[in-house]
Design a protein around this motif. Structure first.
Motif, PDB file in Angstrom:
ATOM      1  N   LEU A  99      -4.690   0.905   4.264  1.00 54.85           N
ATOM      2  CA  LEU A  99      -4.622  -0.552   4.188  1.00 54.85           C
ATOM      3  C   LEU A  99      -3.795  -1.041   3.000  1.00 54.85           C
ATOM      4  O   LEU A  99      -3.186  -2.109   3.074  1.00 54.85           O
ATOM      5  CB  LEU A  99      -6.032  -1.140   4.144  1.00 54.85           C
ATOM      6  CG  LEU A  99      -6.683  -1.341   5.516  1.00 54.85           C
ATOM      7  CD1 LEU A  99      -8.167  -1.667   5.361  1.00 54.85           C
ATOM      8  CD2 LEU A  99      -5.993  -2.445   6.290  1.00 54.85           C
ATOM      9  N   CYS A 100      -3.761  -0.296   1.899  1.00 56.21           N
ATOM     10  CA  CYS A 100      -2.910  -0.702   0.772  1.00 56.21           C
ATOM     11  C   CYS A 100      -1.442  -0.708   1.190  1.00 56.21           C
ATOM     12  O   CYS A 100      -0.697  -1.658   0.908  1.00 56.21           O
ATOM     13  CB  CYS A 100      -3.094   0.251  -0.410  1.00 56.21           C
ATOM     14  SG  CYS A 100      -4.643   0.069  -1.286  1.00 56.21           S
ATOM     15  N   THR A 101      -1.020   0.373   1.839  1.00 51.53           N
ATOM     16  CA  THR A 101       0.365   0.481   2.290  1.00 51.53           C
ATOM     17  C   THR A 101       0.693  -0.615   3.295  1.00 51.53           C
ATOM     18  O   THR A 101       1.743  -1.270   3.210  1.00 51.53           O
ATOM     19  CB  THR A 101       0.604   1.867   2.917  1.00 51.53           C
ATOM     20  OG1 THR A 101       0.244   2.880   1.980  1.00 51.53           O
ATOM     21  CG2 THR A 101       2.047   2.035   3.332  1.00 51.53           C
ATOM     22  N   ARG A 102      -0.215  -0.825   4.240  1.00 50.25           N
ATOM     23  CA  ARG A 102       0.014  -1.859   5.246  1.00 50.25           C
ATOM     24  C   ARG A 102       0.058  -3.246   4.620  1.00 50.25           C
ATOM     25  O   ARG A 102       0.849  -4.103   5.022  1.00 50.25           O
ATOM     26  CB  ARG A 102      -1.073  -1.786   6.318  1.00 50.25           C
ATOM     27  CG  ARG A 102      -0.968  -0.551   7.211  1.00 50.25           C
ATOM     28  CD  ARG A 102      -2.222  -0.338   8.033  1.00 50.25           C
ATOM     29  NE  ARG A 102      -2.557  -1.531   8.800  1.00 50.25           N
ATOM     30  CZ  ARG A 102      -3.747  -1.730   9.363  1.00 50.25           C
ATOM     31  NH1 ARG A 102      -4.704  -0.822   9.219  1.00 50.25           N
ATOM     32  NH2 ARG A 102      -3.981  -2.823  10.051  1.00 50.25           N
ATOM     33  N   ALA A 103      -0.785  -3.482   3.609  1.00 48.16           N
ATOM     34  CA  ALA A 103      -0.790  -4.782   2.934  1.00 48.16           C
ATOM     35  C   ALA A 103       0.538  -5.031   2.226  1.00 48.16           C
ATOM     36  O   ALA A 103       1.102  -6.131   2.287  1.00 48.16           O
ATOM     37  CB  ALA A 103      -1.944  -4.855   1.948  1.00 48.16           C
ATOM     38  N   ALA A 104       1.048  -4.013   1.534  1.00 50.85           N
ATOM     39  CA  ALA A 104       2.321  -4.164   0.823  1.00 50.85           C
ATOM     40  C   ALA A 104       3.450  -4.460   1.797  1.00 50.85           C
ATOM     41  O   ALA A 104       4.296  -5.341   1.552  1.00 50.85           O
ATOM     42  CB  ALA A 104       2.616  -2.896   0.024  1.00 50.85           C
ATOM     43  N   ARG A 105       3.489  -3.754   2.908  1.00 55.11           N
ATOM     44  CA  ARG A 105       4.550  -3.981   3.889  1.00 55.11           C
ATOM     45  C   ARG A 105       4.416  -5.337   4.564  1.00 55.11           C
ATOM     46  O   ARG A 105       5.427  -5.999   4.852  1.00 55.11           O
ATOM     47  CB  ARG A 105       4.545  -2.850   4.907  1.00 55.11           C
ATOM     48  CG  ARG A 105       5.018  -1.517   4.308  1.00 55.11           C
ATOM     49  CD  ARG A 105       4.902  -0.372   5.281  1.00 55.11           C
ATOM     50  NE  ARG A 105       5.441   0.861   4.679  1.00 55.11           N
ATOM     51  CZ  ARG A 105       5.090   2.075   5.062  1.00 55.11           C
ATOM     52  NH1 ARG A 105       4.218   2.240   6.048  1.00 55.11           N
ATOM     53  NH2 ARG A 105       5.622   3.140   4.476  1.00 55.11           N
ATOM     54  N   ALA A 106       3.182  -5.754   4.828  1.00 52.24           N
ATOM     55  CA  ALA A 106       2.980  -7.075   5.422  1.00 52.24           C
ATOM     56  C   ALA A 106       3.444  -8.175   4.487  1.00 52.24           C
ATOM     57  O   ALA A 106       4.030  -9.184   4.922  1.00 52.24           O
ATOM     58  CB  ALA A 106       1.506  -7.265   5.786  1.00 52.24           C
ATOM     59  N   LEU A 107       3.195  -7.993   3.175  1.00 57.49           N
ATOM     60  CA  LEU A 107       3.635  -8.991   2.199  1.00 57.49           C
ATOM     61  C   LEU A 107       5.157  -9.001   2.087  1.00 57.49           C
ATOM     62  O   LEU A 107       5.774 -10.072   1.964  1.00 57.49           O
ATOM     63  CB  LEU A 107       2.993  -8.700   0.845  1.00 57.49           C
ATOM     64  CG  LEU A 107       3.196  -9.762  -0.244  1.00 57.49           C
ATOM     65  CD1 LEU A 107       2.641 -11.113   0.195  1.00 57.49           C
ATOM     66  CD2 LEU A 107       2.541  -9.323  -1.547  1.00 57.49           C
ATOM     67  N   GLN A 108       5.778  -7.834   2.124  1.00 60.59           N
ATOM     68  CA  GLN A 108       7.236  -7.767   2.137  1.00 60.59           C
ATOM     69  C   GLN A 108       7.808  -8.553   3.317  1.00 60.59           C
ATOM     70  O   GLN A 108       8.732  -9.355   3.171  1.00 60.59           O
ATOM     71  CB  GLN A 108       7.711  -6.316   2.228  1.00 60.59           C
ATOM     72  CG  GLN A 108       7.665  -5.513   0.955  1.00 60.59           C
ATOM     73  CD  GLN A 108       8.167  -4.107   1.182  1.00 60.59           C
ATOM     74  OE1 GLN A 108       7.905  -3.506   2.230  1.00 60.59           O
ATOM     75  NE2 GLN A 108       8.883  -3.562   0.216  1.00 60.59           N
ATOM     76  N   GLN A 109       7.239  -8.308   4.484  1.00 59.00           N
ATOM     77  CA  GLN A 109       7.746  -8.952   5.695  1.00 59.00           C
ATOM     78  C   GLN A 109       7.530 -10.459   5.657  1.00 59.00           C
ATOM     79  O   GLN A 109       8.420 -11.239   6.021  1.00 59.00           O
ATOM     80  CB  GLN A 109       7.062  -8.355   6.929  1.00 59.00           C
ATOM     81  CG  GLN A 109       7.584  -8.915   8.248  1.00 59.00           C
ATOM     82  CD  GLN A 109       6.975  -8.220   9.447  1.00 59.00           C
ATOM     83  OE1 GLN A 109       6.074  -7.393   9.320  1.00 59.00           O
ATOM     84  NE2 GLN A 109       7.447  -8.558  10.636  1.00 59.00           N
ATOM     85  N   ALA A 110       6.364 -10.903   5.211  1.00 54.57           N
ATOM     86  CA  ALA A 110       6.050 -12.326   5.194  1.00 54.57           C
ATOM     87  C   ALA A 110       6.871 -13.085   4.162  1.00 54.57           C
ATOM     88  O   ALA A 110       7.221 -14.259   4.377  1.00 54.57           O
ATOM     89  CB  ALA A 110       4.557 -12.529   4.930  1.00 54.57           C
ATOM     90  N   SER A 111       7.171 -12.435   3.050  1.00 55.78           N
ATOM     91  CA  SER A 111       7.861 -13.127   1.953  1.00 55.78           C
ATOM     92  C   SER A 111       9.364 -12.888   1.935  1.00 55.78           C
ATOM     93  O   SER A 111      10.108 -13.625   1.275  1.00 55.78           O
ATOM     94  CB  SER A 111       7.275 -12.671   0.614  1.00 55.78           C
ATOM     95  OG  SER A 111       7.568 -11.292   0.370  1.00 55.78           O
ATOM     96  N   GLY A 112       9.800 -11.832   2.621  1.00 57.68           N
ATOM     97  CA  GLY A 112      11.205 -11.471   2.558  1.00 57.68           C
ATOM     98  C   GLY A 112      11.609 -10.801   1.258  1.00 57.68           C
ATOM     99  O   GLY A 112      12.800 -10.679   0.963  1.00 57.68           O
TER     100      GLY A 112
END
Length: 282
Positions: free
Chosen positions: A66-79
């Protein structure tokens, strides 16, 4: 800022958990009170030019945790184009019902929002967190909460409903439990009457029950063993969440040294506020 170290990710206890129905899509409707405790994982973040990597100690984690997925989700959402290496010191056991993975994800979102200078609000982070798991938005909040629906309706406990400081013993048997196995059981009670916050606030540490507990005891004999062991100490124990951990408030000194060696025993205190409560604006 190039790094953040010793970022806490606290566990939670479900003081009660009632299943009040089921939606047409099969999702269960719940009522619960989530209480933060001082049993925490510790996370460390180092900025990278690109990419997301993760290391861990304390227990083995899946590659796409979930840490990895959270970081990638934040990257995608914020650009955001930058990357990060995350190191996780795992202390909260898995499949326990303590929310460890969800808390790690929430603390990752809060930490990277700061490390990357994104300036996203708590509400924006909670929208991202909801895509990762039902409990993640709670851990992005400031304080303990009354939770309903499928975990998506979160109301902070107000001043008159705040929980008094107390000590709890949490017991995690060696065996774990999968949430899916409990919620798919025909033995699960799915028609509990809806409770009110005022009823709960009158006696928060003895209110209600965990409707998942009977099923869990049938699926995992160690849950029943742990409940009986705490009962032999004169403690009123119940299961937390949908995992195998059980807990009890400790109103007096208790000898806990005769527990099976494979069990994890932790004496905790509740938290009035999340330790990262000030890390995002509303």
């Amino acid at each position: 800022m190039h790094s953040l170290h010793d970022v806490p990710a606290p566990a939670k206890l479900n003081l009660f958990l009632h299943v009040t129905g089921r939606r047409a899509d099969g999702m269960h409707l719940l009522q619960s009170a989530f209480m933060l405790i001082d049993w925490s994982d510790s996370l460390h973040f180092e900025r990278r030019v690109a990419g997301v990597s993760r290391s861990a100690e304390g227990m083995e984690l899946p590659p796409d945790d979930l840490c990895t997925r959270a970081a990638r989700a934040l990257q995608q959402a914020s650009g955001h184009p930058g990357g990060v290496h995350i190191h996780v010191e795992k202390r909260i056991p898995a499949q326990a019902g303590l929310g460890g993975g969800s808390s790690d994800a929430a603390s990752t979102l809060l930490a990277l929002n700061r490390l990357w200078g994104l300036g996203l609000s708590r509400r924006q982070l909670q929208a991202i967190g909801a895509t990762l798991g039902a409990d993640v938005p709670f851990f992005l909040g400031r304080t303990n909460a009354w939770v309903e629906g499928i975990g998506d309706i979160i109301r902070p406990l107000e001043r008159q409903q705040r929980l008094e400081p107390a000590r709890f013993v949490v017991v995690k048997p060696e065996a774990g439990l999968e949430t899916k196995a409990i919620f798919s059981s025909p033995l699960l009670k799915r028609d509990s009457e809806r409770a009110t916050i005022s009823d709960f606030a009158a006696a928060p540490y003895s209110f209600g029950r965990n409707d998942l507990q009977t099923v869990a005891q049938a699926l995992c004999p160690e849950v029943d063993q742990a409940l009986r062991w705490l009962g032999s100490k004169g403690l009123a124990a119940r299961m937390t969440g949908s995992g195998s951990a059980v807990f009890a408030q400790i109103p007096h000194a208790v000898d806990l040294h005769d527990a099976p060696a494979a069990w994890q025993i932790k004496v905790c205190e509740n938290l009035g506020f999340h330790p990262l409560a000030g890390w995002a604006t509303d």
